[in-house]
Design an enzyme around this catalytic site. Structure first.
Site, PDB file in Angstrom:
ATOM      1  N   ALA A  78      -6.746   2.373 -24.616  1.00  0.00           N
ATOM      2  CA  ALA A  78      -7.097   1.442 -25.685  1.00  0.00           C
ATOM      3  C   ALA A  78      -8.605   1.409 -25.866  1.00  0.00           C
ATOM      4  O   ALA A  78      -9.364   1.400 -24.889  1.00  0.00           O
ATOM      5  CB  ALA A  78      -6.576   0.049 -25.349  1.00  0.00           C
ATOM      6  N   CYS A 160     -13.712  -6.930  -4.208  1.00  0.00           N
ATOM      7  CA  CYS A 160     -12.730  -6.104  -3.513  1.00  0.00           C
ATOM      8  C   CYS A 160     -13.387  -5.541  -2.252  1.00  0.00           C
ATOM      9  O   CYS A 160     -14.022  -4.491  -2.294  1.00  0.00           O
ATOM     10  CB  CYS A 160     -12.259  -4.983  -4.434  1.00  0.00           C
ATOM     11  SG  CYS A 160     -10.879  -4.019  -3.801  1.00  0.00           S
ATOM     12  N   CYS A 354      -2.698  -8.963   2.918  1.00  0.00           N
ATOM     13  CA  CYS A 354      -3.362  -7.664   2.935  1.00  0.00           C
ATOM     14  C   CYS A 354      -3.071  -6.920   4.230  1.00  0.00           C
ATOM     15  O   CYS A 354      -3.080  -7.521   5.312  1.00  0.00           O
ATOM     16  CB  CYS A 354      -4.882  -7.834   2.810  1.00  0.00           C
ATOM     17  SG  CYS A 354      -5.418  -8.835   1.414  1.00  0.00           S
ATOM     18  N   LYS A 389       1.231   0.104   6.985  1.00  0.00           N
ATOM     19  CA  LYS A 389       0.630   0.519   5.712  1.00  0.00           C
ATOM     20  C   LYS A 389       1.085   1.911   5.310  1.00  0.00           C
ATOM     21  O   LYS A 389       1.322   2.183   4.125  1.00  0.00           O
ATOM     22  CB  LYS A 389      -0.894   0.459   5.793  1.00  0.00           C
ATOM     23  CG  LYS A 389      -1.560   0.804   4.479  1.00  0.00           C
ATOM     24  CD  LYS A 389      -2.932   0.238   4.296  1.00  0.00           C
ATOM     25  CE  LYS A 389      -3.434   0.506   2.881  1.00  0.00           C
ATOM     26  NZ  LYS A 389      -4.729  -0.116   2.603  1.00  0.00           N
TER      27      LYS A 389
END
Length: 431
Positions: A78, A160, A354, A389
């Site tokens: 976009a 982050c 997390c 993970k």
């Protein structure tokens, strides 16, 4: 028939496409707008940057996966959103009309806010995207031929922090396995007021846990740090006190550096009045809906969330995968309600869960809710987190390939750390 257009083909966009299509059925059209054809599993990018994964291991052809579920895919990003006209302009000149729009673009990476930062026009690497992580791997291969000082961290305004910690410790592990660690002084640079803050005000004893890990790995750190400028092989950093005054400056030499930048909203939405905040993040209410344009919803890193607390050097609040899945489920229910003519009542549970890989170990963090005060604050470490993970990567890639709408974070991550159901006062049971 309604047209639902989703901008973004990442964790939020792909999950939204599957959930919305499953909720609305064949009577309504769902279209995903992506930047290129590939879906990338972003949490695996630190492994790509060190060569522990190849790009093909963490990428899936989005068009093929979506097409199997009668979801259209457009591989031109976009360029502009026109909410008053219910249309999205694409970079290739086409436009899409919509009845409902979901913005799940992820962020724009603001390397340009610091001279010399970034992998394109600067001197540092990034693992924010799989192409960036691939470039980081190529640079790392060159570094291994002539190792030297390393600087890893996050820039002021970053939200982050997990990948920065992960990358530092994965890099340490890889260098030790190569018998090169003794030739590589390492420094971790972060705007956080203390190690383990992570934009969350800390989670349990995240400060003690991560400080211990950095000490054991001989990684020095500078907190309350602002990166002023990066030159070839030299990073200029200002260290601040709790009032934001400069305590001292550092000129850090490096042969290799990876820095997580600050984020902004993407160009397609950044200037739309009423849709975004001054940094370009999408404004939403508790139903994931924009207050000015109620047929626009948003999920993921691109939404506007205020910082958990004021810090001397700016830090942002993270949007974790668990939170993103919850946002997607809420907006799906509320879009269906709007089509059915019923009130929007679904709300996301903004919890932070997390799994951070440390190469040969790992750390799990749980903050429920993300913004204090919390019902659950918990941090644990161990080899089991690393294994969890690795397993979770497989589960999530399988979800994207198959179009499964199950909440993978809740089903697998919460199970891995011992939370089967979230109830007031629940504490993780696994140590």
């Amino acid at each position: 028939m309604c047209d639902v257009v989703i901008i973004g083909a990442g964790l939020g966009g792909m999950s939204a496409a599957y959930e919305i299509k499953a909720a609305l059925g064949a009577a309504h059209r769902v279209t995903v707008v992506g930047e290129g054809r590939q879906f990338s599993f972003t949490p695996s990018n630190p492994w790509v940057g060190i060569g522990w994964r190849q790009p093909a291991d963490v990428q899936i052809d989005a068009a093929s996966a979506l097409g199997r579920h009668d979801i259209a895919f457009v591989d031109s990003p976009a360029s502009a959103v026109h909410p008053a006209e219910n249309r999205v302009l694409l970079q290739d000149g086409r436009e899409l009309k919509y009845d409902y729009l979901v913005i799940a673009t992820g962020p724009r990476l603001a390397f340009d806010e610091i001279p010399g930062l970034g992998p394109l026009d600067g001197y540092t690497q990034s693992v924010c995207t799989t192409p960036h992580a691939t470039t980081a791997w190529h640079a790392y291969q060159d570094f291994l031929k002539a190792p030297g000082p390393v600087v890893i961290g996050a820039a002021q305004g970053a939200s982050c922090f997990g990948p920065a910690y992960e990358f530092a410790m994965i890099l340490d592990t890889d260098l030790r396995r190569r018998k090169l660690r003794d030739r590589v002084p390492m420094t971790f640079v972060t705007p956080e007021p203390y190690i383990g803050h992570m934009g969350l005000g800390g989670v349990g004893d995240s400060k003690g846990l991560l400080e211990k890990e950095l000490r054991q790995r001989h990684i020095k750190w500078i907190t309350n740090a602002r990166i002023d400028q990066v030159e070839p092989g030299l990073m200029h950093v200002s260290e601040h006190d709790t009032r934001g005054q400069v305590l001292q400056t550092h000129a850090l030499p490096f042969v290799y550096s990876m820095v997580i930048p600050a984020f902004t909203g993407v160009a397609a939405v950044r200037s739309v009045e009423g849709l975004v905040n001054p940094r370009g993040f999408v404004l939403i209410d508790k139903h994931q809906r924009n207050p000015a344009f109620p047929n626009i919803f948003s999920a993921g890193v691109c939404v506007a969330i205020p910082p958990v607390e004021a810090t001397a050097v700016p830090t942002g609040a993270p949007k974790t995968g668990f939170m993103i899945e919850s946002m997607v489920s809420a907006l799906t229910a509320n879009i269906k309600a709007a089509i059915d003519g019923t009130p929007a009542i679904a709300e996301a549970t903004w919890n932070a869960v997390c799994l951070a890989d440390m190469g040969d170990s790992g750390a799990a963090f749980v903050a429920i809710p993300q913004i204090p005060p919390r019902n659950v604050t918990w941090a644990k470490e161990g080899k089991w987190v690393h294994l969890a993970k690795v397993a979770f990567e497989k589960y999530y890639m399988r979800k994207i390939r198959s179009g499964n709408t199950e909440p993978v974070y809740e089903k697998y991550v919460m199970k891995a750390i011992g939370i089967e159901r979230l109830k007031p006062g629940t504490q993780p049971g696994r140590q």
